[in-house]
Design an enzyme around this catalytic site. Structure first.
Site, PDB file in Angstrom:
ATOM      1  N   LYS A 120     -92.373 -25.180  -0.325  1.00 12.57           N
ATOM      2  CA  LYS A 120     -92.349 -26.257  -1.506  1.00 12.57           C
ATOM      3  C   LYS A 120     -91.417 -24.816  -2.432  1.00 12.57           C
ATOM      4  CE  LYS A 120     -96.531 -27.413  -2.131  1.00 12.57           C
ATOM      5  NZ  LYS A 120     -97.453 -27.352  -0.084  1.00 12.57           N
ATOM      6  N   ASN A 143     -97.715 -25.188  -8.655  1.00 14.04           N
ATOM      7  CA  ASN A 143     -98.187 -24.501  -7.943  1.00 14.04           C
ATOM      8  C   ASN A 143     -97.967 -23.332  -7.616  1.00 14.04           C
ATOM      9  OD1 ASN A 143    -100.749 -24.547  -6.145  1.00 14.04           O
ATOM     10  ND2 ASN A 143     -98.967 -24.851  -4.357  1.00 14.04           N
ATOM     11  N   HIS A 189    -104.230 -30.014   4.714  1.00  9.97           N
ATOM     12  CA  HIS A 189    -104.825 -29.306   3.859  1.00  9.97           C
ATOM     13  C   HIS A 189    -105.914 -31.259   4.305  1.00  9.97           C
ATOM     14  CE1 HIS A 189    -103.530 -26.607   1.799  1.00  9.97           C
ATOM     15  NE2 HIS A 189    -102.034 -26.509   1.730  1.00  9.97           N
TER      16      HIS A 189
END
Length: 444
Positions: A120, A143, A189
């Site tokens: 990403k 981010n 995660h």
């Protein structure tokens, strides 16, 4: 700075005063909101003394508050702030949600939201670069780059390109992306989702669910897309399953002509082909010409710490892929080169020794030798011994020296650790800088 009159006179608590937290407080104050702010570090609180109420929201009566804004780093599944806020009926949100609330008061614009487990950052930076090269007013955030609320509003016709982690999406409820992109979904995660992969995947899918009928959704995780029936949940009007996107555009001949990966110096490897295809799809949705997209692909400089060619010394290439923090991220880097001296290890994310190699196992034919480092180094060494030559280097500096001693002209020394960095470094950036410095010492 991005502000909204919708915040004027409202009350917000902000927990965490790092970069995005600082920007959030400043934007809320500029809009005339009342702010309660807190950070465990006194030095982080100091700039706001006398400007906001400084107190821990966990110990505050939140009656009448309009939101508690937290950093994406706050683990919502274990931190007490969420149940505390919920006991007062107050939503826990992030700065991306505040940006979504501010959009109605900005000049007419579009938003591209990009999520996925891997790729990403590259895709976000690439879309931003293509737009900028084409002369479209654009900025990137989320981010990556500066906090979104810290940035200047774009003029009419601008495009905000946002990299969005699942953590950020969890804190966002009204972001209606004009184009939403899901690159892939692989286990990562999972500690934040109590080990539940489906919960993690559903978090990513919420990017589509927030879209209205005017949006476009692009997804290349086809099997997952269909299994989860995300198409039925998504709001986007023009849903395109990503692998078919080039068969659905009238500009197909131009699109095929764009796919000349040999001309994209910073986008080598099969994973970067997928990232580029995503960017091309976004470009077509935003009505850029094939030539504009091609120009952006050919001039894209790449991201630091992601397949970054640091140097060539005596014919040996040194490549910094410190951002390869899990096996799904490192496997494409291994696939992109031949005769690799692989520096691997750190703080493992994959559960158990049997899963440690993960997707990298299929790419071991590209590996000439491995140099293990960090906490997971011994386990990687045991898994690799007998399959490729292995040196237990332990530290990154030593691994660079060991690899340089063995590599010959035409080889590639690749730092792509397939692990987090926190056992030996502050973050993957510091690890990448350490690799650059070690390579620089070789050339001295």
């Amino acid at each position: 700075m991005i502000v909204s009159p919708a915040w004027k006179g409202k009350r917000f608590a902000v927990l965490g005063l790092a970069r995005s937290g600082r920007a959030t407080v400043e934007a809320l104050l500029a809009a005339g909101a009342e702010v309660l702010a807190w950070d465990a570090k006194p030095e982080a609180r100091e700039p706001f003394a006398g400007r906001v109420a400084l107190a821990d929201p966990l110990e505050a009566d939140l009656t009448g508050y309009d939101g508690v804004v937290v950093s994406p780093g706050v683990p919502l599944n274990t931190h007490p702030i969420k149940p505390h806020a919920m006991s007062f009926g107050v939503p826990v949100i992030g700065d991306i949600e505040l940006f979504a609330q501010a959009r109605a008061h900005l000049p007419p614009h579009k938003v591209v939201g990009i999520t996925g487990t891997n790729g990403k950052s590259t895709t976000t930076a690439l879309v931003h670069h293509i737009l900028k090269t084409a002369g479209v007013p654009t900025t990137m955030g989320g981010n990556i780059g500066l906090p979104i609320l810290e940035q200047k509003p774009l003029p009419k016709g601008g495009v905000f390109v946002l990299e969005l982690s699942s953590y950020q999406i969890d804190l966002t409820f009204s972001l209606d992306c004009d184009v939403a992109v899901l690159l892939n979904v692989t286990p990562d995660h999972l500690d934040r989702y109590d080990g539940d992969f489906e919960a993690y995947a559903a978090s990513k899918a919420r990017l589509f669910e927030m879209q209205t009928r005017e949006g476009c959704a692009v997804c290349r995780a086809q099997d997952w897309w269909h299994d989860q029936k995300i198409g039925a949940k998504a709001g986007g009007k023009y849903l395109e399953v990503f692998d078919d996107v080039f068969h659905q555009w009238q500009g197909l001949p131009d699109a095929i002509g764009i796919l000349e990966q040999s001309r994209w110096k910073a986008l080598q490897g099969p994973h970067n082909l997928q990232n580029a295809e995503a960017a091309i799809a976004v470009g077509f949705v935003l009505e850029l010409s094939a030539q504009q997209i091609r120009d952006g692909l050919e001039t894209y400089p790449g991201l630091p710490h992601r397949m970054e060619r640091v140097a060539e010394i005596f014919g040996v290439a040194y490549v910094n892929d410190s951002k390869g923090t899990n096996t799904a991220a490192s496997a494409p880097a291994l696939a992109a080169f031949e005769n690799i001296h692989w520096i691997v290890g750190g703080l493992a994310k994959e559960p158990g020794p049997q899963g440690l190699l993960g997707e990298c196992e299929a790419e071991l034919g590209h590996v000439k030798a491995a140099y293990t480092i960090g906490k997971a180094g011994p386990v990687f060494a045991e898994l690799l011994e007998g399959r490729v030559p292995v040196k237990r280097s332990e530290t990154l500096d030593q691994a660079v020296i060991d690899a340089a001693n063995e590599a010959v002209s035409g080889d590639t020394v690749l730092l792509s650790p397939a692990c987090a960095s926190f056992d030996q470094f502050r973050d993957f950036e510091e690890r990448g800088e350490a690799f650059r410095a070690a390579v620089k010492r070789l050339a001295a």
